[in-house]
Motif scaffolding. Structure first.
Motif, mmCIF file in Angstrom:
data_model
loop_
_atom_site.group_PDB
_atom_site.id
_atom_site.type_symbol
_atom_site.label_atom_id
_atom_site.label_comp_id
_atom_site.label_asym_id
_atom_site.label_seq_id
_atom_site.Cartn_x
_atom_site.Cartn_y
_atom_site.Cartn_z
ATOM 1 N N ILE A 9 0.849 -1.188 0.000
ATOM 2 C CA ILE A 9 0.000 0.000 0.000
ATOM 3 C C ILE A 9 0.882 1.235 0.000
ATOM 4 C CG2 ILE A 9 -1.682 1.336 1.330
ATOM 5 C CD1 ILE A 9 -2.878 -1.279 2.256
ATOM 6 N N ARG A 10 0.589 2.160 -0.922
ATOM 7 C CA ARG A 10 1.323 3.420 -1.010
ATOM 8 C C ARG A 10 0.322 4.567 -1.103
ATOM 9 N NH1 ARG A 10 4.722 5.090 -6.202
ATOM 10 N NH2 ARG A 10 2.810 6.183 -6.634
ATOM 11 N N ASP A 11 0.367 5.471 -0.140
ATOM 12 C CA ASP A 11 -0.546 6.615 -0.134
ATOM 13 C C ASP A 11 -0.196 7.579 -1.249
ATOM 14 O OD1 ASP A 11 -2.010 5.724 1.983
ATOM 15 O OD2 ASP A 11 -1.121 7.050 3.464
ATOM 16 N N LEU A 12 -1.237 8.056 -1.953
ATOM 17 C CA LEU A 12 -1.062 9.046 -3.004
ATOM 18 C C LEU A 12 -1.513 10.419 -2.536
ATOM 19 C CD1 LEU A 12 -2.443 6.915 -5.960
ATOM 20 C CD2 LEU A 12 -0.054 7.292 -5.339
ATOM 21 N N ALA A 13 -2.579 10.459 -1.726
ATOM 22 C CA ALA A 13 -3.090 11.722 -1.183
ATOM 23 C C ALA A 13 -3.917 11.405 0.045
ATOM 24 C CB ALA A 13 -3.941 12.438 -2.220
ATOM 25 N N SER A 14 -3.960 12.360 0.994
ATOM 26 C CA SER A 14 -4.797 12.161 2.170
ATOM 27 C C SER A 14 -5.505 13.462 2.521
ATOM 28 C CB SER A 14 -3.966 11.661 3.353
ATOM 29 O OG SER A 14 -2.999 12.619 3.698
ATOM 30 N N ASN A 15 -6.646 13.334 3.153
ATOM 31 C CA ASN A 15 -7.453 14.471 3.574
ATOM 32 C C ASN A 15 -7.126 14.721 5.041
ATOM 33 O OD1 ASN A 15 -9.390 16.385 4.055
ATOM 34 N ND2 ASN A 15 -11.065 15.198 3.126
ATOM 35 N N ARG A 16 -6.151 15.579 5.297
ATOM 36 C CA ARG A 16 -5.650 15.781 6.650
ATOM 37 C C ARG A 16 -6.660 16.472 7.554
ATOM 38 N NH1 ARG A 16 -0.086 18.554 5.379
ATOM 39 N NH2 ARG A 16 -1.287 20.111 6.474
ATOM 40 N N HIS A 17 -7.556 17.264 6.996
ATOM 41 C CA HIS A 17 -8.514 18.010 7.805
ATOM 42 C C HIS A 17 -9.778 17.216 8.123
ATOM 43 C CE1 HIS A 17 -6.111 21.580 7.452
ATOM 44 N NE2 HIS A 17 -6.058 21.421 6.143
ATOM 45 N N ALA A 18 -9.934 16.059 7.533
ATOM 46 C CA ALA A 18 -11.166 15.290 7.692
ATOM 47 C C ALA A 18 -11.433 14.900 9.137
ATOM 48 C CB ALA A 18 -11.136 14.045 6.816
ATOM 49 N N ARG A 19 -10.437 14.410 9.832
ATOM 50 C CA ARG A 19 -10.657 13.945 11.203
ATOM 51 C C ARG A 19 -10.866 15.098 12.172
ATOM 52 N NH1 ARG A 19 -10.400 8.587 10.942
ATOM 53 N NH2 ARG A 19 -9.019 7.671 9.404
ATOM 54 N N ALA A 44 1.796 9.275 -10.286
ATOM 55 C CA ALA A 44 2.820 10.307 -10.097
ATOM 56 C C ALA A 44 2.541 11.142 -8.851
ATOM 57 C CB ALA A 44 2.883 11.206 -11.328
ATOM 58 N N GLY A 45 1.418 10.877 -8.161
ATOM 59 C CA GLY A 45 1.093 11.571 -6.921
ATOM 60 C C GLY A 45 0.446 12.923 -7.122
ATOM 61 N N ARG A 46 -0.163 13.157 -8.260
ATOM 62 C CA ARG A 46 -0.767 14.454 -8.562
ATOM 63 C C ARG A 46 -2.276 14.431 -8.293
ATOM 64 N NH1 ARG A 46 2.331 17.846 -12.154
ATOM 65 N NH2 ARG A 46 0.300 18.492 -12.926
ATOM 66 N N VAL A 47 -2.638 14.146 -7.040
ATOM 67 C CA VAL A 47 -4.031 14.031 -6.611
ATOM 68 C C VAL A 47 -4.259 14.953 -5.421
ATOM 69 C CG1 VAL A 47 -5.813 12.428 -5.818
ATOM 70 C CG2 VAL A 47 -3.976 11.605 -7.253
ATOM 71 N N GLN A 48 -5.419 15.626 -5.388
ATOM 72 C CA GLN A 48 -5.776 16.480 -4.258
ATOM 73 C C GLN A 48 -7.193 16.158 -3.807
ATOM 74 O OE1 GLN A 48 -5.340 20.585 -5.283
ATOM 75 N NE2 GLN A 48 -3.151 20.421 -5.634
ATOM 76 N N LEU A 49 -7.386 16.034 -2.492
ATOM 77 C CA LEU A 49 -8.683 15.698 -1.906
ATOM 78 C C LEU A 49 -9.353 16.870 -1.196
ATOM 79 C CD1 LEU A 49 -7.768 12.324 -0.221
ATOM 80 C CD2 LEU A 49 -9.233 12.632 -2.173
ATOM 81 N N LYS A 50 -8.843 18.061 -1.357
ATOM 82 C CA LYS A 50 -9.228 19.201 -0.517
ATOM 83 C C LYS A 50 -10.738 19.358 -0.322
ATOM 84 C CE LYS A 50 -8.441 24.078 0.162
ATOM 85 N NZ LYS A 50 -7.912 25.297 -0.374
ATOM 86 N N ASP A 51 -11.514 19.491 -1.366
ATOM 87 C CA ASP A 51 -12.958 19.726 -1.238
ATOM 88 C C ASP A 51 -13.788 18.551 -1.737
ATOM 89 O OD1 ASP A 51 -12.560 22.296 -0.231
ATOM 90 O OD2 ASP A 51 -12.389 23.148 -2.253
ATOM 91 N N ILE A 110 -17.154 11.430 2.716
ATOM 92 C CA ILE A 110 -15.928 12.142 2.355
ATOM 93 C C ILE A 110 -14.792 11.148 2.132
ATOM 94 C CG2 ILE A 110 -16.495 14.321 3.504
ATOM 95 C CD1 ILE A 110 -14.678 13.345 5.817
ATOM 96 N N PRO A 111 -13.915 11.431 1.172
ATOM 97 C CA PRO A 111 -12.749 10.566 0.988
ATOM 98 C C PRO A 111 -11.665 10.928 1.998
ATOM 99 C CG PRO A 111 -12.792 12.255 -0.695
ATOM 100 C CD PRO A 111 -14.039 12.426 0.112
ATOM 101 N N LEU A 112 -11.113 9.935 2.662
ATOM 102 C CA LEU A 112 -10.038 10.160 3.626
ATOM 103 C C LEU A 112 -8.668 10.096 2.964
ATOM 104 C CD1 LEU A 112 -11.283 8.077 6.667
ATOM 105 C CD2 LEU A 112 -11.458 10.536 6.306
ATOM 106 N N ARG A 113 -8.502 9.174 2.014
ATOM 107 C CA ARG A 113 -7.223 9.060 1.327
ATOM 108 C C ARG A 113 -7.394 8.308 0.016
ATOM 109 N NH1 ARG A 113 -3.689 4.220 3.300
ATOM 110 N NH2 ARG A 113 -5.293 2.727 3.863
ATOM 111 N N VAL A 114 -6.469 8.553 -0.892
ATOM 112 C CA VAL A 114 -6.368 7.819 -2.154
ATOM 113 C C VAL A 114 -5.034 7.095 -2.096
ATOM 114 C CG1 VAL A 114 -6.197 8.017 -4.664
ATOM 115 C CG2 VAL A 114 -7.743 9.511 -3.417
ATOM 116 N N TYR A 115 -5.025 5.821 -2.435
ATOM 117 C CA TYR A 115 -3.801 5.033 -2.301
ATOM 118 C C TYR A 115 -3.734 3.930 -3.348
ATOM 119 C CZ TYR A 115 -7.019 1.994 0.274
ATOM 120 O OH TYR A 115 -8.102 1.216 0.642
#
Length: 157
Positions: A9-19, A44-51, A110-115
């Motif tokens: 498992i390798r994290d690509l993006a995470s929603n740090r403000h979700a919790r 390539a890690g070009r993912v954002q979960l902000k909104d 809400i999405p917490l992370r993409v991996y």
């Protein structure tokens, strides 16, 4: 080319403000329907979960405002739209459960992370209830008190 291990498992993006902004009640793992250029940008890690958020639509769940940047090595015509709605791949019983729970007042998906899980791109989806400002402050105070208590116990050992 070396294939990734099946359970790597390798994290690509995470929603740090979700919790901080939500009370997480339940989590689900889902796949996403992606285009080829989206897969390459994700790797390539070009993912954002902000909104980003998800909503049930009929017999499927759709993820909105997940930003996957354009793939730089593709032509303009072959590239994807960065914030297009993406269908999530869930089992029918999970979708029914999500629809029932998310229709209650105050709950959202809400999405917490993409991996990456092996060769597959997954999203961890949470059923959550939004917190008000004073609830966020109370949670932060409780977290600080717990941390101080743990430190004091560790010091006494």
């Amino acid at each position: 080319m070396v294939k990734p291990a099946k359970d790597e498992i390798r994290d690509l993006a995470s929603n740090r403000h979700a919790r901080r902004n939500y009370d997480i009640e339940d989590t689900f793992e889902a796949g996403m329907v992606l285009l080829g250029t989206e897969v390459k940008s994700c790797r390539a890690g070009r993912v954002q979960l902000k909104d980003a958020y998800a909503r049930p639509q009929g017999d499927k769940v759709v993820l909105y405002k997940l930003h996957i940047a354009h793939y730089t090595h593709a032509s303009v015509e072959a590239n994807h739209e960065p914030e297009r709605p993406r269908t999530l791949l869930l089992k029918a019983h999970e979708i029914r459960r999500l629809i029932g729970k998310s229709e209650r007042a105050g709950y959202t998906l809400i999405p917490l992370r993409v991996y990456l899980k092996g060769a597959w791109i997954k999203v961890e989806l949470a059923l959550a209830r939004g917190r008000s400002t004073h609830e966020k402050r109370d949670a932060l105070k409780q977290k600080m008190a717990d941390r101080e208590l743990r430190q004091e116990l560790a010091r006494r050992r």
